[in-house]
Scaffold this motif. Sequence first.
Motif, mmCIF file in Angstrom:
data_model
loop_
_atom_site.group_PDB
_atom_site.id
_atom_site.type_symbol
_atom_site.label_atom_id
_atom_site.label_comp_id
_atom_site.label_asym_id
_atom_site.label_seq_id
_atom_site.Cartn_x
_atom_site.Cartn_y
_atom_site.Cartn_z
ATOM 1 N N GLY A 243 -25.673 -21.897 5.915
ATOM 2 C CA GLY A 243 -24.330 -22.079 5.385
ATOM 3 C C GLY A 243 -23.442 -22.971 6.208
ATOM 4 N N HIS A 244 -22.360 -23.401 5.579
ATOM 5 C CA HIS A 244 -21.295 -24.125 6.278
ATOM 6 C C HIS A 244 -19.969 -23.469 5.917
ATOM 7 C CE1 HIS A 244 -19.596 -26.434 2.791
ATOM 8 N NE2 HIS A 244 -20.801 -26.255 2.316
ATOM 9 N N ASN A 245 -19.176 -23.210 6.941
ATOM 10 C CA ASN A 245 -17.911 -22.506 6.761
ATOM 11 C C ASN A 245 -16.767 -23.506 6.812
ATOM 12 O OD1 ASN A 245 -15.916 -20.546 6.580
ATOM 13 N ND2 ASN A 245 -15.862 -20.220 8.790
ATOM 14 N N ALA A 246 -16.542 -24.170 5.700
ATOM 15 C CA ALA A 246 -15.466 -25.157 5.609
ATOM 16 C C ALA A 246 -15.157 -25.383 4.139
ATOM 17 C CB ALA A 246 -15.880 -26.471 6.271
ATOM 18 N N PRO A 247 -13.961 -25.903 3.830
ATOM 19 C CA PRO A 247 -13.663 -26.186 2.423
ATOM 20 C C PRO A 247 -14.665 -27.149 1.800
ATOM 21 C CG PRO A 247 -11.660 -26.257 3.740
ATOM 22 C CD PRO A 247 -12.797 -26.150 4.707
ATOM 23 N N SER A 248 -15.114 -28.156 2.576
ATOM 24 C CA SER A 248 -16.083 -29.113 2.057
ATOM 25 C C SER A 248 -17.027 -29.513 3.184
ATOM 26 C CB SER A 248 -15.380 -30.342 1.471
ATOM 27 O OG SER A 248 -14.653 -31.026 2.470
ATOM 28 N N ASN A 249 -17.972 -30.359 2.854
ATOM 29 C CA ASN A 249 -18.994 -30.797 3.782
ATOM 30 C C ASN A 249 -19.182 -32.290 3.557
ATOM 31 O OD1 ASN A 249 -21.180 -30.763 5.594
ATOM 32 N ND2 ASN A 249 -22.027 -28.877 4.734
ATOM 33 N N ASN A 250 -19.945 -32.923 4.405
ATOM 34 C CA ASN A 250 -20.346 -34.303 4.148
ATOM 35 C C ASN A 250 -21.451 -34.247 3.094
ATOM 36 O OD1 ASN A 250 -21.863 -36.799 4.327
ATOM 37 N ND2 ASN A 250 -20.719 -37.234 6.203
ATOM 38 N N TYR A 251 -21.167 -34.762 1.913
ATOM 39 C CA TYR A 251 -22.103 -34.575 0.818
ATOM 40 C C TYR A 251 -23.480 -35.159 1.102
ATOM 41 C CZ TYR A 251 -18.920 -32.612 -2.699
ATOM 42 O OH TYR A 251 -18.090 -31.778 -3.414
ATOM 43 N N TYR A 252 -23.541 -36.309 1.778
ATOM 44 C CA TYR A 252 -24.813 -36.987 1.980
ATOM 45 C C TYR A 252 -25.398 -36.785 3.374
ATOM 46 C CZ TYR A 252 -24.589 -39.302 -2.528
ATOM 47 O OH TYR A 252 -24.572 -39.554 -3.884
ATOM 48 N N ASN A 253 -24.610 -36.297 4.312
ATOM 49 C CA ASN A 253 -25.084 -36.009 5.662
ATOM 50 C C ASN A 253 -24.486 -34.661 6.100
ATOM 51 O OD1 ASN A 253 -26.465 -38.687 6.454
ATOM 52 N ND2 ASN A 253 -24.443 -39.330 5.723
ATOM 53 N N PRO A 254 -24.868 -33.585 5.415
ATOM 54 C CA PRO A 254 -24.190 -32.305 5.604
ATOM 55 C C PRO A 254 -24.565 -31.628 6.916
ATOM 56 C CG PRO A 254 -26.039 -32.038 4.128
ATOM 57 C CD PRO A 254 -25.924 -33.518 4.394
ATOM 58 N N THR A 255 -23.709 -30.706 7.330
ATOM 59 C CA THR A 255 -23.992 -29.840 8.473
ATOM 60 C C THR A 255 -24.132 -28.405 7.985
ATOM 61 O OG1 THR A 255 -21.630 -29.548 8.923
ATOM 62 C CG2 THR A 255 -22.768 -31.318 10.110
ATOM 63 N N TYR A 256 -25.084 -27.692 8.558
ATOM 64 C CA TYR A 256 -25.309 -26.291 8.234
ATOM 65 C C TYR A 256 -25.690 -25.530 9.485
ATOM 66 C CZ TYR A 256 -25.537 -27.261 3.176
ATOM 67 O OH TYR A 256 -25.241 -27.616 1.886
ATOM 68 N N LYS A 257 -25.419 -24.230 9.468
ATOM 69 C CA LYS A 257 -25.994 -23.299 10.431
ATOM 70 C C LYS A 257 -27.098 -22.519 9.730
ATOM 71 C CE LYS A 257 -21.877 -22.525 13.308
ATOM 72 N NZ LYS A 257 -20.949 -21.482 13.825
ATOM 73 N N GLU A 258 -28.199 -22.298 10.425
ATOM 74 C CA GLU A 258 -29.315 -21.560 9.849
ATOM 75 C C GLU A 258 -29.584 -20.318 10.679
ATOM 76 O OE1 GLU A 258 -33.636 -22.478 7.811
ATOM 77 O OE2 GLU A 258 -32.958 -23.770 9.452
ATOM 78 N N GLY A 259 -29.912 -19.223 10.023
ATOM 79 C CA GLY A 259 -30.179 -17.989 10.748
ATOM 80 C C GLY A 259 -31.141 -17.091 10.016
ATOM 81 N N ARG A 260 -31.781 -16.193 10.776
ATOM 82 C CA ARG A 260 -32.719 -15.223 10.228
ATOM 83 C C ARG A 260 -32.571 -13.902 10.950
ATOM 84 N NH1 ARG A 260 -36.896 -17.342 7.242
ATOM 85 N NH2 ARG A 260 -36.965 -19.642 7.128
#
Length: 485
Positions: free
Chosen positions: A158-175
């Motif tokens: 997920g990304h915790n922001a109103p928007s993201n970079n549509y073509y170069n997005p940032t995410y955090k991953e967890g398990r």
Amino acid sequence: MPQSTEPNRREFLQGSLALAGTILASSRQGEAETPSKPAKQPNLIFFFGEGQRADALSLAGNPILKTPHHDRLGREGMRFTNAFCTNALCAPARAVAMTGMYSKSTGAYANEDAGTPLPEDIPLFTDILRAAGYEVGIVGKTHLRNGAEDRYWDYYFGHNAPSNNYYNPTYKEGRRGKIGPEKRYKNVWADDLAVQRGLNWLDEDRGDKPFCLLIWFMAPHAPFYRPRRYLDLYRDTVIPKPATFDDDLKDYPGKARCFAAAENKIGTTVMVDTPRSLEEITKDYYAALVGVDDLIGEVLAYLERRKLLDDTAILHGSDHGYFLGEWRLFDKRLMHEPSIRVPLMIRYPKRIKAGTVRNEMVLDTDLAPTLLDLAGIEKPANMQGKSVLPLAEKADPAFRTEWYYEYFEWPNPEATPPCRGVRTERYKLIHYTRDPQEYEMYDLQNDPNEVNNLYGQPQYQDLQKELWERLERLSAAVPERKRSA
């Protein structure tokens, strides 16, 4: 003028959260006992749109936008024609969806406090599902206070922001309850990547445990980009101008002065994310939703390949609506119909007859109770909504005859005034709460486009008084949690 009687004098009623807090604590520890449950609980998919208007579906009669995979959910399940959000802003609306509680009761008032978790004594419905034996995952836009990173997720992307970079997005991953650092991904459409990660997680072996996957889209949030595959879509399409688009040239007749002064206006608001023309925003908005429709189709095809489709309850909703040129507006926040109306569809053939359409007023506070009901789990006492599944059996005109709206954020990027209000099946009263306080009142049966403000007109004084009484009663019934310092 009547003044607000918000129950600031009352402390939030913590006792109603005791049971839910116990469930949450167990879920955090990962050691919860599984309560009694049906022999086979359904898998759950929760699609949550971003700013998707109720009429942004071809099934709802949109003459331009084609959404065959969205439409399939409605045709093969239950669709609501009168679904609403109770706070038309991203982060607060997502908190409502996850908790089944009003913003005033969770303290998630606005898009502020992005690093602050929701109070620990308020469970998310996913916490309750996990305590009942589900594996829970979320992918996409997790814009909910701190992105719900403090809660236990079997999978998180997920990304915790109103928007993201549509073509170069940032995410955090967890398990398994641990979330890693933010990472940037190059040359991939943000929602495509999130959905693919979600499907990869569904492919993993979880034995006989049911899953609940939240797929929360970012598109079509500003800035209004579209997937590369749809850059040419709607090139020759004519976008009709809403009847009220030019009301600014008439000084917004009948509207509150704070409404007229707000800066959420197409073509004249100069900000990074704002649209420059009606054609630009509408075509980009629709094209991005076609991209979302593709992804819903991919998920349905995956479930069919795995022979899981009819064992999976699928709910589709949206955090809020969106203005597309009504009164020359863009964005949301206000209590007018384009902003507060949302789609809501549920497909689960084991409990819902295909082609069911209901006109009862349903709210985003109902989403969490409904998802728990689908799983055969009783909602905790703190949840202020109620399951809509009984409406799959039969219509119920008394299901909800009135409801309370609230919007708090100030200041905000478009100088949209805070407001609260009451909406009944026919009437609406809007109270703009900043000084000077202002008001609008509409007969939605005779004036569905909200152009004739009845507030203050002598012949409607009895109606006005009645709506005020209903507003104050509804507001007082929602316990308040103090804002964080």
